[in-house]
Enzyme design. Sequence first.
Site, mmCIF file in Angstrom:
data_model
loop_
_atom_site.group_PDB
_atom_site.id
_atom_site.type_symbol
_atom_site.label_atom_id
_atom_site.label_comp_id
_atom_site.label_asym_id
_atom_site.label_seq_id
_atom_site.Cartn_x
_atom_site.Cartn_y
_atom_site.Cartn_z
ATOM 1 N N GLY A 177 1.213 -2.903 39.262
ATOM 2 C CA GLY A 177 1.059 -1.484 39.574
ATOM 3 C C GLY A 177 0.563 -1.288 40.991
ATOM 4 O O GLY A 177 0.061 -2.217 41.627
ATOM 5 N N CYS A 178 0.726 -0.077 41.495
ATOM 6 C CA CYS A 178 0.401 0.199 42.898
ATOM 7 C C CYS A 178 -1.107 0.175 43.123
ATOM 8 O O CYS A 178 -1.603 -0.553 43.994
ATOM 9 C CB CYS A 178 1.009 1.525 43.332
ATOM 10 S SG CYS A 178 0.696 2.912 42.226
#
EC number: 1.2.1.38
Lengths: 324, 324, 324, 324
Positions: free
Chosen positions: B134-135
């Site tokens: 995920g970012c």
Amino acid sequence: MIKAGIIGGSGYTGGELIRLLLGHPQAEIDFVFSTTRAGKSLSSAHPDLTGITDMLFSDKVNTEADLIFLCLGHGNSSEFLRSHDFAEHTKIIDLSNDFRLADDASFEGMQFVYGLPELKLDAIRESKFIANPGCFATAIQLALLPLAKQGLLNKDVHINAVTGSTGAGVRPSATTHFSWRNNNASWYKPFTHQHLGEISESLNSFDQQIGELFFLPMRGNFSRGILATAYTQFEGTLEEAGQLFSDFYEEAAFTQITEDPIYLKQVVNTNQCHLHLHKHGNTLLVTSAIDNLLKGASGQAVQNMNLMFGYPEKTGLELKASIF
Amino acid sequence: MIKAGIIGGSGYTGGELIRLLLGHPQAEIDFVFSTTRAGKSLSSAHPDLTGITDMLFSDKVNTEADLIFLCLGHGNSSEFLRSHDFAEHTKIIDLSNDFRLADDASFEGMQFVYGLPELKLDAIRESKFIANPGCFATAIQLALLPLAKQGLLNKDVHINAVTGSTGAGVRPSATTHFSWRNNNASWYKPFTHQHLGEISESLNSFDQQIGELFFLPMRGNFSRGILATAYTQFEGTLEEAGQLFSDFYEEAAFTQITEDPIYLKQVVNTNQCHLHLHKHGNTLLVTSAIDNLLKGASGQAVQNMNLMFGYPEKTGLELKASIF
Amino acid sequence: MIKAGIIGGSGYTGGELIRLLLGHPQAEIDFVFSTTRAGKSLSSAHPDLTGITDMLFSDKVNTEADLIFLCLGHGNSSEFLRSHDFAEHTKIIDLSNDFRLADDASFEGMQFVYGLPELKLDAIRESKFIANPGCFATAIQLALLPLAKQGLLNKDVHINAVTGSTGAGVRPSATTHFSWRNNNASWYKPFTHQHLGEISESLNSFDQQIGELFFLPMRGNFSRGILATAYTQFEGTLEEAGQLFSDFYEEAAFTQITEDPIYLKQVVNTNQCHLHLHKHGNTLLVTSAIDNLLKGASGQAVQNMNLMFGYPEKTGLELKASIF
Amino acid sequence: MIKAGIIGGSGYTGGELIRLLLGHPQAEIDFVFSTTRAGKSLSSAHPDLTGITDMLFSDKVNTEADLIFLCLGHGNSSEFLRSHDFAEHTKIIDLSNDFRLADDASFEGMQFVYGLPELKLDAIRESKFIANPGCFATAIQLALLPLAKQGLLNKDVHINAVTGSTGAGVRPSATTHFSWRNNNASWYKPFTHQHLGEISESLNSFDQQIGELFFLPMRGNFSRGILATAYTQFEGTLEEAGQLFSDFYEEAAFTQITEDPIYLKQVVNTNQCHLHLHKHGNTLLVTSAIDNLLKGASGQAVQNMNLMFGYPEKTGLELKASIF
């Protein structure tokens, strides 16, 4: 004390009307009608109102109110009026484009007056039914009316106007998505924007010859405000143009001529229209700035309310600009 | 030449993947699958590609492709994989959160490796199935891994990270409406963001004691990028901290330690992660900046592709920053 | 009618004071002093005032005015006061940080009171000399005072606050350059911001033990407003916390507790402070939002003026939010 | 391998040139000259370059370099060239407006060619000295050249173009102050912008009659990019116009005709120019979008370099757009 009802109070123009009426010394909000939010607090949709009002959205319409503001989507006002039977004394200000054009102004016994005070001051004062002008239409007309009145708008007019995202309403769409609109620029409906209709009717109301209007509307990457530029060929001097505008707006409550070039933010969160004149050769450039939600919608609606009920035009509308 | 297929190519991460693969010397796009846009040109969704590619979105999935990138909404990747029978040689990089946690990593005979190259370089090289991080998780892990590895993250960690609107995807919503997000600031999911799971697993992978993570995610009024800050108590000197980070990232292709304080835009449109260390008293502040769509999604996916196929890690990823 | 003079009227806080006083029913602007703009119109610096006032900037200071607002850069107020001999009856509100701390509050026979009405209501009413609080300091204190009063702020407090660019003043600089700040995010002065001094003094004024304050100030890419978050360990329930805050702010004119999570814009262009409480495990998160130029500067100054002159606290301060 | 020197490397165009040359397979940066930053790292001014290059700014000019890019303020290039004696083989690309007009093109024995590849492809290939076009000038010429060539631009042309703040350079000023520019819109130099000179010369180079150009430049509240609109009366069909443009740009490396209406961001961070044609009645509207720092400055400079040194025009210029 005017008892006013708002139909459609969860959107942008409805929200601004609520804010303005809460601060208005001669009006009070009778009810705010919303089918989707009935029973919830106004501050649930407009959180700045926390601690300022405890009022709830209502699913009832008081047909005895002194004044009804219609903040419905375009096309829905007529349907709403057909299905509600308002008292004889109830006045109506409609913010949609349903009744703005001459052909639409007569509806079920109601005769709507186009609510641009700079153009129709006396008619508004006498009227019970107001069709509140469009936002682009307000900015552009105010830039051109003094010339049109004198027959000096008989050449082509080139108009560019950029609007904030609130002009597109609260419903999300591709062109109001932040990821798209942020840092972006684009046009839409080139030369065919629907506001050209009301603009043309007003300009032609002086029985003078009007040139062709080339209007390119732009989407700006800001939330509120309209900056419009319009230029045409003009033989006179800048001073003569300035005099025309000063004369025309001598009694105007909110329309000001500025010496310095205008930037958009100087009118944001106010009901002002600022106009600036510039001349290059024979080209006269008129720049106009308004807040699209105030002078372009809800502020002008309250201005019309003041006129209809005999209050000074600026009542409740001397707002602090949010210039930064 | 890697033949790669993209599943879900009309959104933000799919679009970035297309751009990266078009510029990649060792990969070519085999197909871009989209149920809603099949038959239309890629440039209809991604107009920057006009004149660069004539490829169309496809409604066919080539199950013989060398590599499949899954750019589907969270929860949809497993469903997609269940309903498609890929060839034995086909590798898969999934950008959703479906397979990131240890408990989810084994799926229908596929064993997914968590695709953070700074942590799992060798495993990625050997892997056929990658769960792309995920970012937020990428930005935060890169800020904390060197400390975690040394057992120096055993006190509370206070994390604040602000993300651009593209993190919320292409579908419009109330909090990505321009009129709302412009000039705004807010938080969401305080202390409970779903990326905490993958962050915790990575930090705990060193078998060291890890302190509590307090993570407050913020919505920023910009389109792309994540700026994360994390601080904890640290007894050593700033130089010692710096040495830990330099050592940990000595071989990292895209993670840099900066001397000057970081601002978000210096990594936008690149696959870089910039890290900065600051010490005040015993508090060590680590700042981390990435582009959420690149190092936080599609760029890292291509980095993983390079590793899986034996190409130099930076291939096709030396991008010009869009720093202004 | 209060006759008020403004020293330093061409900057942001001076401009906001002018706007507020023009709309104040019990005050009038006696003069606006500016060395650089003397003789020019106020609207030359603040074009929103076109048509609203014709007043000019002055190079004269009326030392007999009822009230003087000092809007000078930090460090310049003391110099100004030394070189001007004001009448016995003249009251002074200083917006700089020159007299905020206890050690600085006594100056040339003047005894300055720290002008945070939520903390010092009675002292302000009795005072002739007010040191107006800092913007970050206001947002953060209002988030923490109710806990500090009850001795519940004895654990570490983690504060993050993001401010608009107007907080940095009208003089251009590298970090207020549009090309830099637009779409950017960054911190400055981590854990050492100068407002920590006034915050600490206020929190300690209850003779309770106060935990360590970790304050990370951020530069936001918006023009106005501060959104501050502060969290600490709190054993009680969310309801108990809510009760503490409600009790503490029961009489507060502008500080509201909101049920819904706050976003910054809901207070912009108002004198409101909105506070929100959230609990996760034993962590209590308090969020605070103000307009840095109003509740964080000029609005609070007028609030103090109202108190000093015996007018209702909200006089002239019931402003329409510019929420979009 | 071209050895290129950059004069003035700490500003926006110099920074973009550094980025482009670092990614260029056939060029290397010989030196970056800066009087103010000599001895400091390039990444001190351009922090995205951290870990990408260790090069320092230099106070030495290598007069034997293959190519010199001049990124000096307008008016300073001639002075610089007078005071430096470059080798016979050294080629020069000047990004200022010093040598763009025919009257200025001959300077101290150097004959500058106007470096718009779509207009002067062969001359650029043969040239040693290039005057790189202005940003507005590039966007507007590309919108109008195909019409001018055919003598179809003999009526009035109405041009509106909005530019990002980077167009105003790195030095802070009132109109690039974030607090002013954010959410703002304004025009400047109406009908008199200095780029009209180079535009007119190019349009007139076909020996056709050209109508009057009305050009209103606008300041946009975004960092980079130019969106220009130009309309004129055109008797033919939209298809005929489209054919003219397709023919004219058939060989153009970076100028594309788009079917869908253009928005600015689709070209940001690329060297592309996107053009769109729309017809309403007899009015032909041409829309043009470029990145002001790339196709409008440094990208076009590298395009010219490629042409001058015999490399394929797109070498090093196939950039990933930063479309969000």
